[in-house]
Design an enzyme around this catalytic site. Sequence first.
Site, PDB file in Angstrom:
ATOM      1  N   ARG B 312       0.734  -1.072   0.118  1.00  0.00           N
ATOM      2  CA  ARG B 312      -0.229  -0.262   0.088  1.00  0.00           C
ATOM      3  C   ARG B 312       0.697   1.658  -0.289  1.00  0.00           C
ATOM      4  O   ARG B 312       0.506   2.307  -0.473  1.00  0.00           O
ATOM      5  CB  ARG B 312      -1.218   0.063   0.968  1.00  0.00           C
ATOM      6  CG  ARG B 312      -1.953   0.849   1.152  1.00  0.00           C
ATOM      7  CD  ARG B 312      -3.596   1.402   1.784  1.00  0.00           C
ATOM      8  NE  ARG B 312      -4.448   0.388   1.624  1.00  0.00           N
ATOM      9  CZ  ARG B 312      -5.041   1.474   0.867  1.00  0.00           C
ATOM     10  NH1 ARG B 312      -5.200   1.993   0.680  1.00  0.00           N
ATOM     11  NH2 ARG B 312      -6.218  -0.527   0.571  1.00  0.00           N
ATOM     12  N   GLU B 727      -9.872   6.153   7.310  1.00  0.00           N
ATOM     13  CA  GLU B 727      -8.135   6.587   7.093  1.00  0.00           C
ATOM     14  C   GLU B 727      -7.774   7.350   6.345  1.00  0.00           C
ATOM     15  O   GLU B 727      -6.909   8.914   7.398  1.00  0.00           O
ATOM     16  CB  GLU B 727      -7.582   4.930   6.177  1.00  0.00           C
ATOM     17  CG  GLU B 727      -8.081   3.232   6.810  1.00  0.00           C
ATOM     18  CD  GLU B 727      -7.324   2.894   6.394  1.00  0.00           C
ATOM     19  OE1 GLU B 727      -6.020   2.056   6.557  1.00  0.00           O
ATOM     20  OE2 GLU B 727      -8.080   2.560   5.347  1.00  0.00           O
TER      21      GLU B 727
END
Lengths: 496, 795
Positions: B312, B727
């Site tokens: 990621r 997030e």
Amino acid sequence: MVWLNGEARVVAGSDALLPASSWLRDVMHLHGTKVACGTGDCGACTILVATPPLEASGETVVRWQPVNSCLRLMVQLHGCHIVTVEGLATASELAPAQRAMMARHASQCGFCTPGFALTMTAALESDPSPVNWRDALAGNVCRCTGYAALLEAATQAEAEAVAEAGRGARWMQTRYPLGSWQPQARGPFEQSLIVTRPAAPVTDAPVVCRPATVSEALLFLQQWPQSQIVAGATDVGVDGVDHTRPVLSIDHLTELAEWSVEPALEPAAGAEGPRTLVLGALTRWRDLPEILTQMAGSHAATMSALIARVGGPQIRAAGTVGGNIMTASPIGDLLPLLLTLNASVELRSAHATRVVPLQAMSVGYRAVDRRSGELLTRVFVPLPRAGEQLRLEKVSRRHDVDIATVSLAARWREEHGMLRDVHLAVGGMGPAAARLTHTEGLLNGAPCTAASWAAAAERCHLDVTPRSDVRGSASYRLLVLQTLITQLYRAAEASA
Amino acid sequence: MSHHGQSLPHESARGHVTGSAAFIDDLPRRQDELFVGVVTSPQANARLLCVHTAEALAVPGVVAVLTARDIPGATHFGPLVQDEPVLAIDTVAYVGQPVAIIAAESAAALQAARACVRLELEPIAAPILTIEQALAAQRFLSAPHVIARGNVVTALASAAIVRRGVFHCLGQEHVYFETQAAVATPGDDGQLQLHVSTQGPSETQHVVATVLDKPLHQVICTTRRLGGGFGGKETQANLPAACAALAAHHTGRAARLVYERAEDMRITGKRHPFRVEWEAGVDASGTMVGLRVHLYSDGGAFTDLSPSVMDRAMLHIDNAYYLEHVHIEGRVCETHHAPATAFRGFGGPQGIAAMESIMQDLALALRDLPGAPRHALALQQHNLYGHDDRNTTPYGQVVTDNHLPDILTALADESDFEARLAAIEAENRRDSRWLRGLAIAPVKFGISFVATFMNQANAQVLVYPDGTVQVSTGGTEMGQGLNTKIRQLVAEVLGIEPVTVAMMATSTDKNHNTSPTAASASTDLNGAAAVQAATTIRDRLARWALQQWGLETTADLSRIGFAQGMVFDCEAPDRRLSFADACAAARFARVDLGARGFYATPGLHFDRSTGRGAPFLYYTQGAAAAEVCIDRYTGMIRVPRVDLRIDIGRSINPGIDRGQIIGGFVQGLGWVTTECLVYDAHGAVLTDSLCTYKVPLASDLPAHFSCILHDTEGPAETVARSKAVGEPPLMLAISVFSAVRHALGCVSPEAAQRVCLPATAEEVLRALSLAHVPFPHDDAMQWTHSATSWQGAPA
């Protein structure tokens, strides 16, 4: 014995030494009080505590204090009224703080929420003027919300509470009117209390003593000199008491919380009436700003600004000046200031009283020159005079509610372009808070110029032995100290 | 009125404010319940010769002391690679690693016994505690992984300006307020019921079953709520659950394990520290023509989720910018720390912070070049992904619905960026004490699990004859408001009041084979599944109503309306029933009023081996403008003003989403400023309490904080056109770090280049004190954060 949410409860035997949070959760099975850090750093376990006003005081208003229940021992709460989150709302109505928090999305995971609700309630209760909520909530940590919703909720609750107070109905005063519990609160709690081990022979040391008077405390200390003295418990509560020694709990001794102003102990020749602030050893951090405002003139704001950065409201309501001195933290919070003011302390034992300069008290890392049977009773603080300069700097990782990496207190005056009476003291730069005597020597009598300060700053390493630790490296500490000393001349310039 | 877009209070708000919402350690104790604790290693990287348990067993009240030898099933676990021992075997890797389990009748007995377990340890070698040490020793937890496009070598050769540097960031402790906690209770026929504060009940069930060598249907894991997770209970809840389960298994009694704070901070893994070596080239107009980055993370002692976190990070190093020629290479280092794990952003923050540092550095390099962008914001805007071209990510996904150009324009305007920047830079030349900085950071964050199979969810909806509803999904409620949103979504489908919808505990016997609540996608996934289940029931009720009203010939179920607690014929609204009456009658008519929904995100694919695919359903986008004020004497930072703007589509609950945004931002603010993990030379974490580890307080919230939701239509393919919000806001706080860099850059480029993340007072003052010392690339390669500069040294 305590009152818990309006009902009298007996605390059994050695439960007296339990932290209040453990007693509430494990003995009373009240699980609304959450323990998140266990070290008084987060406020999740906040409870409200009121000490019934003395009969003689004639006071009718109860002052509800937010207290970290993970630090406070049950013995300290003898005769007090504890309100937990379970006792905040009535069966039919939520308290203003609770209503506002619901309406404003001020809870996310919910674990810190009861603590916030109680701290907010305490602030609404005790302070008639608009509350600075960022400061009032500084002793409570929330990991989820980012605080915006909590601050909005507090403001909304304040508006509601003000409206209700206008109708003579502050929430806690209505919820727990003094008359419903005060009458029984007198008398018995003013007697001394000694808990012994149930099965122990009579010669064995008692578990805990809560004396009625200072004299009784001193007699107990004479008999059990190894006792662990507990005042506000903001330090000892972190690791818990040492169960191998008797505990002497003195938190409640109001005669040690008195203060006054007297002429200086040793009036300097020619000076116009310097005064000495006499603080009882149990003077709370919380009360210092008000005392200073009355006494310390132009320097009050400087000192109060430092005090505002010591702990949060819960810690300042509990922590004491005497505790700060006797726990002898190398950081020392108040100690650098007291050292630059040439403070001295009074130590009493059952048969003697002596007064010692604070500077002579420190005998190493977390060690003080306390003789067997002695109790710190008073602190004498010569107040700075109007013509003097006073600067207090605190450097920490986080601005509020953090232990200093470096702290610096500086006091001096200027006379005919020369620096005089330079007093510098630091915290975090060695095993104990200490004066910078060598550096002071370089400055005393030097011209009031930037160069004098800079030259002295360059040599200040001779006075200190900084270490690298969790709060910062030795080199950082020294760099900060040098920079701060170098820049003191600007402070002088600014006020010149 | 639609329930979508309503700021209903959190479903547990009343329970929160009254303290009646129970967390794991608030559950009543069963009478036979044992207190369970773990004994942990005081050393890192040592041989475990022997665990002496006899003395501890002799302590009155101690019922069992268990070591790895007592594990009936798998001794190791892990979500990707099963390399993490439940209890240390043969060696101990990190300080705080669990070695033994004690089960006792009382907390006091447990405490007494802890001191009596003796570990015989023999040091193997000095522990490896930093990425740099791991690189030197060539210790890795993953193979190098590359995502690349174009030809970086020729691109860099042709660039007008090429800059090199190294970006460092440290980890972050989750500080979920409820520490890791689990209760295991033996049940029928060898079954084990778990109550765990876990983000992934299915994973916890799986790990416990494997460790106990039980089939999955013998283990039930239930989670009503978590006192915060933030990623720290995605995988790391499994170990304490397994320990409680082992105690229950061996004693046949209920067993409860709750970490103390310091214990939790020592045992559990944290956000990954990263080292990012980079080389970037721009042309004279400021276009980034080539970028080469090597990312190294500190994965700790075991694999955990580290390769996925690295993926990621690599997928977010582009952040908001088009990179034509790019080489991204990532590798996870192995050290002797607790296994680093998921933490809100999951590598995204590290990748994005690295890119924003690169941007700040390039802006300084371009500062005096005629015709180049005049400040960092202009450079950032110049390099943003385009709408129709320059819109493909390095991994080949086309960036659609790109709102960032608009967001940055609007944000620059509402934050008065240009004027304040000029004023601040002028003031910085005059003020000898205060040094200010101002910067904007855009964020583009991909939504969906990169591991495609994880993008699935199921939900169970039960409707009762009084018209009330129970919903449970595989998504866990940890404060983020998932349950509140699902309640609104289900109420909307059935046309009833949200208060009549109760959100039930997540439990693997209702919602099985679920993915952990993570990746910001839990509303997208579980919300869609719940809507589907509720729609199934609504359709059955509609079919029944058509029959009831003699309208069988009408096949169109949409003729039956569901709104305001009524079921009605849309063409003859007087023909109506209350929802409750309809349910009661339908039950009598043998209509199934329970349903399960299942959702799998369509269209996702990612081939890790080629680094190509479309792993994300969409991007959540936003930007923040932050101003910082640095005390030049001490390095201490304050953040007086933040303006942020974020696109979260059509918000299901703006009150909750605002909480996520501001909460995420402030958590990110902590990561980039005061939250600094410090270890000693032996690898023990020194910041193991809230006394030494400083998370933001109310007084750290910027005095001016503006939070604006960028008005968009939202993606057509998501539930109620909403976007993920968990997030992304954390990364908006990178703007604060950029502002620190901008402030330091006003003193000298070297000051800006030297500062690592977090910008603690010490880190900032060190950079300032060396502002006029040259910082050649060789020095930069050796440079590390001030908090690590002495930790690795011998004691």
